[in-house]
Design a protein around this motif. Structure first.
Motif, PDB file in Angstrom:
ATOM      1  N   LYS A 151      32.774  48.709  34.435  1.00 14.90           N
ATOM      2  CA  LYS A 151      32.018  48.895  35.947  1.00 14.90           C
ATOM      3  C   LYS A 151      32.667  50.071  36.597  1.00 14.90           C
ATOM      4  O   LYS A 151      32.585  50.006  37.746  1.00 14.90           O
ATOM      5  CB  LYS A 151      32.205  47.504  36.374  1.00 14.90           C
ATOM      6  N   ASP A 178      44.756  51.810  36.591  1.00 12.25           N
ATOM      7  CA  ASP A 178      45.012  51.950  35.132  1.00 12.25           C
ATOM      8  C   ASP A 178      43.719  52.818  34.532  1.00 12.25           C
ATOM      9  O   ASP A 178      42.802  52.159  34.713  1.00 12.25           O
ATOM     10  CB  ASP A 178      45.405  50.867  34.456  1.00 12.25           C
ATOM     11  N   ARG A 198      30.236  39.997  33.272  1.00 11.06           N
ATOM     12  CA  ARG A 198      30.445  40.785  32.132  1.00 11.06           C
ATOM     13  C   ARG A 198      29.922  40.150  31.056  1.00 11.06           C
ATOM     14  O   ARG A 198      29.507  40.899  30.114  1.00 11.06           O
ATOM     15  CB  ARG A 198      31.956  41.000  31.857  1.00 11.06           C
ATOM     16  N   LYS A 215      33.474  31.231  36.806  1.00  8.51           N
ATOM     17  CA  LYS A 215      32.280  31.653  36.784  1.00  8.51           C
ATOM     18  C   LYS A 215      31.179  31.277  35.704  1.00  8.51           C
ATOM     19  O   LYS A 215      29.895  31.516  35.763  1.00  8.51           O
ATOM     20  CB  LYS A 215      32.200  33.223  36.991  1.00  8.51           C
ATOM     21  N   SER A 249      34.870  43.569  39.818  1.00 10.00           N
ATOM     22  CA  SER A 249      33.565  43.970  40.126  1.00 10.00           C
ATOM     23  C   SER A 249      33.191  43.877  41.753  1.00 10.00           C
ATOM     24  O   SER A 249      31.898  44.083  41.972  1.00 10.00           O
ATOM     25  CB  SER A 249      32.481  43.437  39.217  1.00 10.00           C
TER      26      SER A 249
END
Ligand code: NAP
Length: 338
Positions: A36, A62, A245, A234, A301
């Protein structure tokens, strides 16, 4: 021209932990740009997440030449934000990049050769718009290249002033030990190893990597501590939310949200609920319970996910009884590709 000013209280939230036997502290939570942060996600949303992370005290970002899509897009994006918003704060940032995972058909776009590592680093510095990265990683062990050559390339990166520290990622334990010895002998100690580690991925315990890190004096940067979102609430309801995802990434498929996964995640969620926290917060505290883990490297996200995850650090440590309970449901390989 940016209007961004970093939050004045940005160092009051997070803890900072020493990376192995080095002098460098990293935030307990770090932000990765693997998913993302490519060209397929709105720039303003990505920018908001990165700046919010810095406001929360997340100083460590990162990256890798591969992150996108397309390859290199995440570094180009970060370079943009560095130029427009974060330039005044460059001395407060720990920026990483990695090379060695394939990014194209050229024999010089993969592996552990001096050619592929040093040319990729040069390219990343251009994309990031910085003269040096703080940590340069070899992304994945390459058995076809002598470790001495890869170690030599990492040492050169430091000697040329293009990296301050070096690391390896996804290295088997024995190769990590050899690399640590080669680098120590060259006067450029291995700062960190970046393995996947979570309640659902116990690889670093089984392989002896956690013990080796303590003995060899390098820190561990634990990636995917939330198992890409599986260790959050989730997916518990049995459906995949739009935009999650598992709905839109090739790295987490809907088939991984199966009954075995849901049963284990629900049990872990119950333990978290009894502690008054969420499954994500439990999972992050669990990874950070080991002193060898310098930082848990998360993805996000939304800024809300960052706030939620940083709040994990406010809870009391897990007790021995809770850790024993977690072991019953934290089974290696659950819904993960290995
Ligand atoms: N060295 C390597 O080979 C390697 C490999 C993989 C990753 N990494 C590094 O590790 C970083 C993190 O990996 P990861 O993104 O897999 O980490 P992760 O923290 O396990 O998963 C992050 C994802 O979980 C979801 N999430 C996060 N917080 C949440 C919350 N509070 N509630 C609900 N969902 C939440 C989000 O996905 P949604 O999109 O579903 O919202 C988020 O993108 C990468 O960016 C990269 O820097 C390195």
């Amino acid at each position: 021209m940016t209007t961004y000013r970093a939050a004045a209280d940005r160092y009051e939230r997070l803890q900072y932990r020493r990376a192995g036997r080095s002098g460098l502290d990293l935030p307990a939570l770090s932000l990765g740009l693997w998913q993302k942060f490519g060209a397929d996600y709105p720039f303003e949303k990505q920018r908001e997440i990165v700046l919010h992370a810095f406001d929360l005290g997340i100083t460590h970002f990162d990256n890798a030449n591969r992150y996108g899509p397309p390859f290199r897009a995440a570094e180009k994006f970060f370079g943009h934000v560095l130029r427009t918003d974060l330039a005044p704060y460059r001395d407060e940032l720990i920026l990483t990049t990695k090379a060695g995972n394939p990014i194209g058909p050229s024999p010089y776009f993969k592996g552990g050769s001096r050619k592929s590592l040093l040319t990729s680093l040069e390219h990343s510095l251009r994309d990031l718009g910085t003269e040096y990265v703080d940590i340069f990683y070899h992304h994945r062990a390459d058995p076809s290249t002598p470790l001495e050559e890869t170690a030599g390339a990492l040492v050169s990166a430091v000697q040329q002033g293009k990296a301050l520290y070096v690391g390896v990622s996804n290295y088997p334990t024995a190769a990590a030990h050899t690399m640590a010895e080669l680098l120590r002998a060259a006067g450029v100690p291995l700062l960190v190893h970046q393995p996947r580690y979570s309640i659902f991925d116990r690889g670093p315990e089984k392989s002896g990597l956690l013990d080796l890190a303590g003995a060899d004096g390098f820190g561990l940067v634990a990636y995917s501590p939330l198992a890409q979102g599986l260790l959050t609430d989730k997916y518990l309801a049995g459906r995949i939310p739009a935009g999650a995802r598992a709905a839109n990434s090739t790295f987490l498929s809907p088939e991984q949200i199966d009954d075995v996964y849901r049963e284990r995640a629900a049990a872990l969620n119950g333990i978290a609920r009894d502690r008054g926290q969420s499954l994500a917060q439990l999972a992050l505290q669990w990874v950070l319970r080991r002193p060898e883990i310098t930082t848990a490297l998360i993805g996000a996200s939304s800024t809300g996910q960052l706030d939620h995850n940083v709040a994990a650090l406010d809870f009391p440590p897990l007790t021995e009884a809770e850790l024993t309970l977690i072991d019953q449901h934290g089974i290696h390989g659950t819904a993960q590709r290995t």
